[in-house]
Design a protein around this motif. Sequence first.
Motif, PDB file in Angstrom:
ATOM      1  N   ARG A 532       6.491 107.309  51.753  1.00 41.94           N
ATOM      2  CA  ARG A 532       6.130 106.736  53.056  1.00 41.94           C
ATOM      3  C   ARG A 532       6.537 107.672  54.194  1.00 41.94           C
ATOM      4  NH1 ARG A 532       7.478 100.377  53.324  1.00 41.94           N
ATOM      5  NH2 ARG A 532       6.117 100.610  55.150  1.00 41.94           N
ATOM      6  N   VAL A 533       7.702 108.329  54.056  1.00 46.10           N
ATOM      7  CA  VAL A 533       8.121 109.278  55.093  1.00 46.10           C
ATOM      8  C   VAL A 533       7.141 110.446  55.168  1.00 46.10           C
ATOM      9  CG1 VAL A 533       9.906 110.953  55.723  1.00 46.10           C
ATOM     10  CG2 VAL A 533      10.562 108.653  54.993  1.00 46.10           C
ATOM     11  N   LEU A 534       6.772 111.012  54.012  1.00 51.56           N
ATOM     12  CA  LEU A 534       5.870 112.159  54.007  1.00 51.56           C
ATOM     13  C   LEU A 534       4.472 111.781  54.498  1.00 51.56           C
ATOM     14  CD1 LEU A 534       6.921 113.844  50.645  1.00 51.56           C
ATOM     15  CD2 LEU A 534       7.477 114.578  52.971  1.00 51.56           C
ATOM     16  N   ASP A 535       4.001 110.591  54.153  1.00 48.09           N
ATOM     17  CA  ASP A 535       2.700 110.146  54.655  1.00 48.09           C
ATOM     18  C   ASP A 535       2.721 110.012  56.172  1.00 48.09           C
ATOM     19  OD1 ASP A 535       1.704 110.107  52.104  1.00 48.09           O
ATOM     20  OD2 ASP A 535       1.925 107.935  51.821  1.00 48.09           O
ATOM     21  N   ALA A 536       3.852 109.501  56.693  1.00 50.63           N
ATOM     22  CA  ALA A 536       3.969 109.365  58.148  1.00 50.63           C
ATOM     23  C   ALA A 536       3.977 110.738  58.817  1.00 50.63           C
ATOM     24  CB  ALA A 536       5.232 108.586  58.507  1.00 50.63           C
ATOM     25  N   VAL A 537       4.674 111.705  58.211  1.00 50.72           N
ATOM     26  CA  VAL A 537       4.695 113.062  58.768  1.00 50.72           C
ATOM     27  C   VAL A 537       3.306 113.669  58.739  1.00 50.72           C
ATOM     28  CG1 VAL A 537       5.589 115.396  58.435  1.00 50.72           C
ATOM     29  CG2 VAL A 537       7.112 113.436  58.162  1.00 50.72           C
ATOM     30  N   ARG A 538       2.571 113.450  57.656  1.00 54.10           N
ATOM     31  CA  ARG A 538       1.224 114.000  57.550  1.00 54.10           C
ATOM     32  C   ARG A 538       0.319 113.436  58.643  1.00 54.10           C
ATOM     33  NH1 ARG A 538       0.566 112.878  52.712  1.00 54.10           N
ATOM     34  NH2 ARG A 538       0.924 114.915  51.756  1.00 54.10           N
ATOM     35  N   ARG A 539       0.447 112.126  58.907  1.00 55.61           N
ATOM     36  CA  ARG A 539      -0.375 111.527  59.968  1.00 55.61           C
ATOM     37  C   ARG A 539       0.023 112.081  61.341  1.00 55.61           C
ATOM     38  NH1 ARG A 539       0.639 106.896  56.901  1.00 55.61           N
ATOM     39  NH2 ARG A 539       2.265 106.243  58.354  1.00 55.61           N
ATOM     40  N   LEU A 540       1.335 112.296  61.544  1.00 59.24           N
ATOM     41  CA  LEU A 540       1.790 112.823  62.829  1.00 59.24           C
ATOM     42  C   LEU A 540       1.280 114.238  63.053  1.00 59.24           C
ATOM     43  CD1 LEU A 540       5.510 111.648  63.075  1.00 59.24           C
ATOM     44  CD2 LEU A 540       3.514 110.698  64.181  1.00 59.24           C
TER      45      LEU A 540
END
Length: 577
Positions: A532-540
């Motif tokens: 979830r952290v990495l997915d959020a970073v990818r979206r950012l």
Amino acid sequence: MAQGVQEGEPPPSRWLTAQARQARTAVAGAVGAGLADAGLVVAQAALIAGLLEAVVVAGRPPGELAAGFAALAGVFLARAGCTWARAAAGAEAARRITAAVRRRLYRHVAALGPARAAAFHSGDVASALVEQVEALEGFYAHYLPQTVLATAVPLALIAVVAALDPIAGGLLLLAAPLVPLFMALVGMSAGRLAQRQQRSFARISAHFLDRLRGLTTLRLFRATERAAASVEQAADEYRSRSMAVLRIAFLSSAVLELISALAVALVAIYIGFSLLGYLDFGPGPELGLRNGLLILLLAPEVFLPLRRLGQHYHDRASAVGAAEEITRVLRTPLPEAEAPPPRAAPPARDPQTDLPLPSPVPVAYRGVRVAFDGGEAAALQGVDLEVEAGERVVICGPSGAGKSTLLHLAAGFLAPSAGRVEVGGAPPPGAGGVAWLGQQPWLFHGSVRENLALADPQAGDGRLWQALGAADLQEAVAALPQGLETPLGEGGYGLSGGQASRLALARAVLFGAPVLLLDEPTAGLDPASARRVLDAVRRLAAGRRTVLMVAHDPQLHAWGDRRVVLEAGRVAEDRRA
């Protein structure tokens, strides 16, 4: 790294005196009030002596001396006003100076950055900012003004006594220098003990903070009793050092009292024998009751400023010890001052979410070398690396290869020993700034709203919820008992590790920096939270931010657009995913 003026900090005693320039008016006010009080002492003694002579010698009834008694009452009131003014001016001087020293310490520690400040234990820095700065108050409120008064007032009073009777003035002049002499002899020992006491206090602060932070680990390993015993031992060491300082302080006071008592006794014997007619030399037989009483009343006042200086001498000893700890931090050199980066235009905002839409910028390392004091080898050696705007780069390699150092350079926490680092064509942190997310995101004791407001103090509820949504944390915060107002403990206590990381990401969203630096952001997280952290970073990122991420986990090496492998401070591999 430049050797700044901090390395030229003067010795603690001179440094203490130099800080008084920041409150000259208040210090001068305290000294002026003390000098005015000394003048009133002479007037008070003269009035008392005159009234007694009028009653005893002239036989005048007290009712005829109403004007004299009224004047004496006025002098008492004026002395009370001088005492208040002196205390108020001293307190104001201490407040201004300690506030200025604390601001300077804050700025210095902030300028050092996390990498250089790591040379100091956080407990030592906290102790310097709080207890050591507070230990300076007595020096500026009491001791420093008293040093001037202890020189000027005794000399002035001795001059008045000598004008009435040179022999009595000579006795006082011979005895007065003995007080500072013995103070200096006793004070040298007191200063050394006070410095040891302050160092002991700094150690116990750091020791206690370590045990407090590791309380959970101590409980898991059933080591709480041993930890409590070690804290008790450190506290007992501090107690013994404090008592040693107090013993010296009481000894100095006893010496002062003895010398002043002997000197006043000699003057009293001389005046008494002169008035009784047992001495027929010098001006003694011609003194008269009024002048004799005036000398006897002024004799103790000659030593009063010196005695007060002795009473406050422990303030100096404590301040010197505290200054040693403060200047130890201030002597740490700062990096070379770079030209300030160009001011970036405010990023555009998404019309739907009102969140910043930064434009990504490149990051460049050109012939970078970093060497630390005492290190056997350079942390980075000849690194040339170009990161394109909007690129996601994963930095990997063995421990000690220089991965975190690479991020510290981009954040501006470190300055290269050689070469140059550019963020958006400017020295770090670049015109638009950078956002940092480490293994343990720093969240302070406060509400969710207050932690987010660090990045955007003007953000309303709508923008805060949108930032939480972008970091995949909206539902989790909405489920908290008080939503945005839910209080968090230090370090994000009350949230899971993954939630704390995503809250830090939400803060980065609000800040709108074009560069995102990640140092092991998924360390210690379970696979679901890490995803979830990495997915959020990818979206950012999504073409809006340049991302540099340090990762040990082999499963993350293919996460970015590019992978850079460091070995022994050099780029060993650079290839696209």
